[in-house]
Scaffold this motif. Sequence first.
Motif, PDB file in Angstrom:
ATOM      1  N   THR A 255      63.834 -33.978  48.412  1.00 52.06           N
ATOM      2  CA  THR A 255      62.653 -33.414  47.747  1.00 52.06           C
ATOM      3  C   THR A 255      62.822 -31.924  47.498  1.00 52.06           C
ATOM      4  N   SER A 256      64.009 -31.535  47.098  1.00 53.83           N
ATOM      5  CA  SER A 256      64.276 -30.179  46.625  1.00 53.83           C
ATOM      6  C   SER A 256      64.696 -30.259  45.165  1.00 53.83           C
ATOM      7  N   LEU A 257      64.145 -29.378  44.352  1.00 51.14           N
ATOM      8  CA  LEU A 257      64.446 -29.350  42.923  1.00 51.14           C
ATOM      9  C   LEU A 257      65.317 -28.151  42.603  1.00 51.14           C
ATOM     10  N   ARG A 258      66.311 -28.361  41.763  1.00 52.13           N
ATOM     11  CA  ARG A 258      67.176 -27.277  41.304  1.00 52.13           C
ATOM     12  C   ARG A 258      66.673 -26.812  39.947  1.00 52.13           C
ATOM     13  N   LEU A 259      66.201 -25.573  39.896  1.00 49.83           N
ATOM     14  CA  LEU A 259      65.546 -25.049  38.704  1.00 49.83           C
ATOM     15  C   LEU A 259      66.256 -23.797  38.225  1.00 49.83           C
TER      16      LEU A 259
ATOM     17  N   LEU B 143      71.117 -20.677  45.208  1.00 53.99           N
ATOM     18  CA  LEU B 143      72.273 -21.483  45.553  1.00 53.99           C
ATOM     19  C   LEU B 143      73.540 -20.676  45.324  1.00 53.99           C
ATOM     20  N   ASP B 144      74.386 -20.605  46.343  1.00 48.53           N
ATOM     21  CA  ASP B 144      75.630 -19.845  46.233  1.00 48.53           C
ATOM     22  C   ASP B 144      76.495 -20.405  45.115  1.00 48.53           C
ATOM     23  N   GLY B 145      77.004 -19.509  44.297  1.00 43.42           N
ATOM     24  CA  GLY B 145      77.928 -19.912  43.255  1.00 43.42           C
ATOM     25  C   GLY B 145      77.313 -20.719  42.140  1.00 43.42           C
ATOM     26  N   ALA B 146      75.974 -20.743  42.043  1.00 44.85           N
ATOM     27  CA  ALA B 146      75.301 -21.524  41.002  1.00 44.85           C
ATOM     28  C   ALA B 146      74.268 -20.654  40.318  1.00 44.85           C
ATOM     29  N   ASP B 147      73.901 -21.062  39.089  1.00 43.75           N
ATOM     30  CA  ASP B 147      72.919 -20.293  38.338  1.00 43.75           C
ATOM     31  C   ASP B 147      71.516 -20.868  38.488  1.00 43.75           C
TER      32      ASP B 147
ATOM     33  N   PRO C 240      74.137 -29.471  56.497  1.00 48.35           N
ATOM     34  CA  PRO C 240      72.713 -29.558  56.146  1.00 48.35           C
ATOM     35  C   PRO C 240      72.555 -30.274  54.816  1.00 48.35           C
ATOM     36  N   LEU C 241      71.500 -31.062  54.678  1.00 49.65           N
ATOM     37  CA  LEU C 241      71.232 -31.787  53.439  1.00 49.65           C
ATOM     38  C   LEU C 241      69.884 -31.329  52.911  1.00 49.65           C
ATOM     39  N   PRO C 242      69.864 -30.339  52.008  1.00 49.53           N
ATOM     40  CA  PRO C 242      68.608 -29.748  51.537  1.00 49.53           C
ATOM     41  C   PRO C 242      67.677 -30.794  50.945  1.00 49.53           C
TER      42      PRO C 242
ATOM     43  N   HIS D 292      80.321 -24.228  49.367  1.00 53.91           N
ATOM     44  CA  HIS D 292      78.884 -24.143  49.097  1.00 53.91           C
ATOM     45  C   HIS D 292      78.371 -25.327  48.288  1.00 53.91           C
ATOM     46  N   LEU D 293      79.279 -26.057  47.629  1.00 54.33           N
ATOM     47  CA  LEU D 293      78.859 -27.189  46.799  1.00 54.33           C
ATOM     48  C   LEU D 293      78.688 -28.483  47.598  1.00 54.33           C
ATOM     49  N   LEU D 294      79.198 -28.531  48.815  1.00 56.78           N
ATOM     50  CA  LEU D 294      79.283 -29.794  49.538  1.00 56.78           C
ATOM     51  C   LEU D 294      77.937 -30.447  49.833  1.00 56.78           C
ATOM     52  N   PRO D 295      76.900 -29.727  50.287  1.00 55.11           N
ATOM     53  CA  PRO D 295      75.625 -30.416  50.520  1.00 55.11           C
ATOM     54  C   PRO D 295      75.083 -31.118  49.283  1.00 55.11           C
TER      55      PRO D 295
END
Length: 324
Positions: free
Chosen positions: A192-196, A214-218, A30-32, A111-114
């Motif tokens: 069009t997804s933002l990491r906040l 997000l798994d494994g992320a803050d 999947p490509l978020p 979990h980082l691959l996408p």
Amino acid sequence: MPSVADNPRARANGRLRFLICGLEVASDLPLPGASSIERDENTDDLNVVLVPGLAPPLCGIFRHWSARPSHPDIEVEPDGAHVLDWSGHVQVRIDAAMKSIAISSTPDRLHLLPSIVTGWAIGYFLVLRGAVCLHGSVVRFQGRTIALLGDSGTGKSTLAAAAVRAGADLLSDDLVVFPDPNASRSVAAGTTSLRLTPETAEALGIGADALKRLDGADKLLWTPTCSRSTGEPCLSADLDAIYLLASPTASDADLHSFIIDEGLAPGPALLGLIRACYPPGMHGLLGPAHLQGLGAIARTVPVRPLRHARRWRDLPCLVDAILR
């Protein structure tokens, strides 16, 4: 933004299909934030394949060793394939025919691959194909298209999210792609997804039901709802302005609010755009056509440096100044 769940035909032949940065992509992952598309025929520009296990250590003919843990080491194999390696934990292989990306990882990095695919992998792939790629976000508001460029930590996603909360549409995050350097102002729609950060999401009033952890992320993933009345996806747009966000410095705390300088002359604007090229630190990938394209952008699109104090109370005024 249609999802694969909303569009079962996007999973043709058991694979997911997306439109991202002007590419039709068939993917095992999947490509978020990427638009799902329907395709009965095999017309994909790029295949993203998840492969088991990791390849042996790099032993190619060209090496780029990265000093930053978040950046990969890069080699070109004798057959012309490009390999990106993150300390033996994640590997991306772009074949010499420029038709596929094979990605693999250790179990703890799956979990980082996408995010790696939609960022480093596709960005590197596009540059190899001749596109101009910059590090930033693109928003659209009342007919104007604006790019926010800068290194990690300069507040691009926060500013883009605040612009969306003020009524703008998000055209792309992380990657600003000019597929045809000859069409100097035209940027392609990306993810069009933002990491906040949780602090940013709370400050902007984004509810927990709209966020995905997000798994494994803050950080949290926010895919805003498009505000365009037509609901039709925007595939590309001509840029009206570029803002270069400065990296944080100790003196920023002394700023009253924010400073937006006058538009740069083409020479300094070109230097600023080169610094903002994507993938980060990969200036060796730039060829004459890339530099020519960057020069055309610097001549035709106003480029303005921006410094701000990074205070929440200043954000509404800063967003208003950028959008209008």
